[in-house]
Design a protein around this motif. Sequence first.
Motif, mmCIF file in Angstrom:
data_model
loop_
_atom_site.group_PDB
_atom_site.id
_atom_site.type_symbol
_atom_site.label_atom_id
_atom_site.label_comp_id
_atom_site.label_asym_id
_atom_site.label_seq_id
_atom_site.Cartn_x
_atom_site.Cartn_y
_atom_site.Cartn_z
ATOM 1 N N UNK A 269 0.830 -1.202 0.000
ATOM 2 C CA UNK A 269 0.000 0.000 0.000
ATOM 3 C C UNK A 269 0.873 1.264 0.000
ATOM 4 N N UNK A 270 0.458 2.237 -0.768
ATOM 5 C CA UNK A 270 1.108 3.552 -0.758
ATOM 6 C C UNK A 270 0.069 4.590 -1.158
ATOM 7 N N UNK A 271 0.000 5.681 -0.403
ATOM 8 C CA UNK A 271 -0.959 6.749 -0.667
ATOM 9 C C UNK A 271 -2.391 6.224 -0.668
ATOM 10 N N UNK A 272 -2.644 5.253 0.228
ATOM 11 C CA UNK A 272 -4.004 4.776 0.441
ATOM 12 C C UNK A 272 -4.515 3.743 -0.550
ATOM 13 N N UNK A 273 -3.673 3.242 -1.419
ATOM 14 C CA UNK A 273 -4.114 2.237 -2.389
ATOM 15 C C UNK A 273 -2.946 1.321 -2.760
ATOM 16 N N UNK A 275 0.009 -0.369 -4.771
ATOM 17 C CA UNK A 275 0.914 0.216 -5.758
ATOM 18 C C UNK A 275 0.541 -0.177 -7.180
ATOM 19 N N UNK A 276 -0.103 -1.321 -7.338
ATOM 20 C CA UNK A 276 -0.469 -1.765 -8.677
ATOM 21 C C UNK A 276 -1.535 -0.853 -9.300
ATOM 22 N N UNK A 277 -2.165 -0.026 -8.481
ATOM 23 C CA UNK A 277 -3.141 0.923 -9.020
ATOM 24 C C UNK A 277 -2.451 2.062 -9.773
ATOM 25 N N UNK A 278 -1.151 2.203 -9.584
ATOM 26 C CA UNK A 278 -0.406 3.247 -10.285
ATOM 27 C C UNK A 278 -0.272 2.865 -11.758
ATOM 28 N N UNK A 279 -0.796 3.720 -12.623
ATOM 29 C CA UNK A 279 -0.837 3.395 -14.042
ATOM 30 C C UNK A 279 0.563 3.198 -14.627
ATOM 31 N N UNK A 280 1.504 4.030 -14.217
ATOM 32 C CA UNK A 280 2.851 3.903 -14.765
ATOM 33 C C UNK A 280 3.437 2.524 -14.465
ATOM 34 N N UNK A 281 3.259 2.038 -13.234
ATOM 35 C CA UNK A 281 3.844 0.754 -12.850
ATOM 36 C C UNK A 281 3.243 -0.395 -13.647
ATOM 37 N N UNK A 282 1.909 -0.391 -13.754
ATOM 38 C CA UNK A 282 1.311 -1.538 -14.450
ATOM 39 C C UNK A 282 1.543 -1.470 -15.960
#
Length: 382
Positions: A269-273, A275-282
């Motif tokens: 979790x980072x910033x309340x969600x 990390x896979x929710x980060x578009x750049x990462x996925x």
Amino acid sequence: MIFTPEHEQFRKSVRDFVEKDLNPYADEWEEAGIWPGHELLPKLAAVGGLGLEYDPEYGGQGADHSFTVVLAEELGRADCAGVPMGIAVQAAMATPALARFGSHELKKQYLVPALAGEMVCSVAVSEPDAGSDVAGIRTRARRDGDDWVIDGRKMWITNGTQADWLCLLARTSDEGGYQGMSMIVVPTDAPGFSVGRRIKKMGNHSSDTGELVFDSVRVPVSNTIGEIGRGFQMQMAQFQDERLIGSYMAYAGARRAIDRTIDYLRVRQAFGKPLLANQHLKYRLAELIAEVDLLKEYCYAAAERVVAGEDATRMATIAKLKAGRLAREVADAAVQFHGGMGYASEYWVERYYRDVRLISIGGGADEVMLRIIALLEGMDQR
């Protein structure tokens, strides 16, 4: 490439071997700086993992190259790269020339126990002043009656500190360059042979890498593999086996690293969600998945060419080049996306990052692969 139920049964056997006999001990062997070849290889031999493409008369499985693909893919799922590399040397780097060109007597004496896992073997080509430049080797075998008398040094030799015999490339005449080399089986209990040292490395810690010393080592001329003076050509063919199995292990390991990174990003979790929710990462991971898929399918095409009995030199060269570079990209992303955990030695990512760096060096550096491609394309002007 289409895998049959027989392939999948073999895949399960190798996966069980990796998960039960290899992975639980990977940390221990990494710490020790060596893997127990004499203990582990008989277990792999018991499930048919050695000598897949070799004659059953000598303990081989009589299968085609597609089964080597399966073996490599499952070894690529190991928790370290050092042990799979040691196994690959036994299965597809030190034994192909002996299996193809060795005499019946030589195969009975050395190939049979190697395929049963009773003898550990190694291929001894590189030297302190001759790595990728095979034409520069200086180790000399001088004929004395019915014997070779061998003097010289070999460097960067995988399995070198525990091998029972070596597939040695040495000069057997005064011809320079690519001429006058022969391939010789050298038992390591021969007087005059010694291990100079075990080399400490950046990665692949569980793979013992040795500097070997030959001080008037005497072996029978009958230990020569194939025709005297044709060693360089046989080693070039053996390199293709090495580059292909290394490429298969590389894409399998890269895909496993991506999958493990995705699993981590789902729960971190980072910033309340997550990390896979980060578009750049996925998106970056999706891009790497696409690249791994392309490499895998290219390798399958190369394997099919081998199965068909065709020359796969070009494809093996390109696969080796791209596998090393892509594995480094995957490893860098995995470390970055794991943050501090990716930099910690206690986590798998740091080991993977160190281990894959060797792919672009061993078995012919990237620059050698590029040189071969340029030559194949007719760009040989000086």
